[in-house]
Design a protein around this motif. Structure first.
Motif, PDB file in Angstrom:
ATOM      1  N   PRO A 261      21.340  48.118  79.318  1.00 49.06           N
ATOM      2  CA  PRO A 261      21.466  48.024  80.775  1.00 49.06           C
ATOM      3  C   PRO A 261      21.324  46.614  81.348  1.00 49.06           C
ATOM      4  CG  PRO A 261      19.371  49.028  80.181  1.00 49.06           C
ATOM      5  CD  PRO A 261      20.148  48.852  78.915  1.00 49.06           C
ATOM      6  N   HIS A 262      20.717  45.697  80.633  1.00 45.36           N
ATOM      7  CA  HIS A 262      20.509  44.333  81.126  1.00 45.36           C
ATOM      8  C   HIS A 262      20.827  43.350  80.008  1.00 45.36           C
ATOM      9  CE1 HIS A 262      18.697  45.734  84.850  1.00 45.36           C
ATOM     10  NE2 HIS A 262      18.087  46.643  84.115  1.00 45.36           N
TER      11      HIS A 262
ATOM     12  N   ASN B 289      18.434  52.224  81.839  1.00 43.27           N
ATOM     13  CA  ASN B 289      18.356  51.335  82.993  1.00 43.27           C
ATOM     14  C   ASN B 289      17.219  51.766  83.924  1.00 43.27           C
ATOM     15  OD1 ASN B 289      19.369  49.149  84.690  1.00 43.27           O
ATOM     16  ND2 ASN B 289      19.903  50.801  86.102  1.00 43.27           N
TER      17      ASN B 289
ATOM     18  N   ARG C 284      22.965  54.552  78.915  1.00 39.52           N
ATOM     19  CA  ARG C 284      22.703  53.298  79.630  1.00 39.52           C
ATOM     20  C   ARG C 284      21.970  53.584  80.946  1.00 39.52           C
ATOM     21  NH1 ARG C 284      27.470  50.787  79.356  1.00 39.52           N
ATOM     22  NH2 ARG C 284      28.252  51.997  81.114  1.00 39.52           N
ATOM     23  N   GLY C 285      22.369  54.625  81.646  1.00 43.82           N
ATOM     24  CA  GLY C 285      21.731  54.970  82.918  1.00 43.82           C
ATOM     25  C   GLY C 285      20.259  55.333  82.768  1.00 43.82           C
TER      26      GLY C 285
ATOM     27  N   ALA D 133      15.830  47.852  74.068  1.00 44.23           N
ATOM     28  CA  ALA D 133      16.597  49.086  74.276  1.00 44.23           C
ATOM     29  C   ALA D 133      16.979  49.690  72.929  1.00 44.23           C
ATOM     30  CB  ALA D 133      17.857  48.778  75.078  1.00 44.23           C
TER      31      ALA D 133
ATOM     32  N   GLN E 125      14.094  49.426  84.643  1.00 43.10           N
ATOM     33  CA  GLN E 125      13.830  48.981  86.013  1.00 43.10           C
ATOM     34  C   GLN E 125      12.390  49.283  86.434  1.00 43.10           C
ATOM     35  OE1 GLN E 125      16.231  47.082  87.663  1.00 43.10           O
ATOM     36  NE2 GLN E 125      14.329  46.586  88.727  1.00 43.10           N
TER      37      GLN E 125
END
Length: 177
Positions: free
Chosen positions: A162-163, A119, A115-116, A137, A123
């Protein structure tokens, strides 16, 4: 003819142990295929499966609709390309490279780490002006992950995204797990 909505075209193998292909060879393989599919099936959506912005740009010029980046933006030019073209992009997590990704994948918390990474890539796309609904994703089942990692990601479901507005793609076919 059997009803596929999307055809994903790639010209560099990402199977475990695969050797990289130089960009010119990858482009020389992929672009004729994109052109042929676009001509033969004009209404189908085409994604180009590549880690390279130069190949993605040529494929988009040849009629591809989307970029499927198995390296989650490892090419620093990919973000700008996708933002300028306004096309959807799938960002996939992969620990390592195809040639070594299955040697001994290690995670402290696979869900949080995947996830990191996704993300961070997402971003960068959002900061460049890419609509979050155009960013897909893919947790990368089988890409630098052992069985326990794959199962943890699948169990997490949308928790790996992540979103909340991001679509989620599970690429689980033809995996050894």
């Amino acid at each position: 003819d059997d009803g596929a909505d999307w055809i994903d075209i790639g010209a560099e193998s990402t199977r475990p142990g695969a050797s990289p292909v130089d960009p010119e060879e990858e482009e020389g393989r992929a672009i004729p295929a994109v052109e042929a599919v676009r001509e033969a099936i004009p209404d189908v959506c085409i994604s180009i499966d590549t880690r390279r912005a130069s190949v993605a740009a040529a494929a988009l010029d040849a009629g591809a609709d989307m970029v499927n980046d198995v390296s989650a933006l490892s090419d620093p030019l990919m973000t700008g390309l996708v933002a300028r073209r306004g096309c959807p992009i799938c960002i996939m997590h992969m620990q390592g490279l195809p040639e070594d990704m299955q040697d001994n994948p290690q995670y402290c918390d696979v869900v949080a780490e995947v996830r990191g990474v996704m993300n961070g890539a997402a971003q960068r796309l959002f900061d460049a002006g890419v609509d979050p609904e155009r960013v897909i994703a893919d947790p990368g089942i089988g890409f630098g992950k052992g069985l326990e990692h794959n199962l943890a990601l699948l169990a997490a479901g949308r928790g790996v995204v992540p979103h909340p507005q991001m679509p989620l793609l599970w690429g689980v076919s033809r995996k050894t797990m």
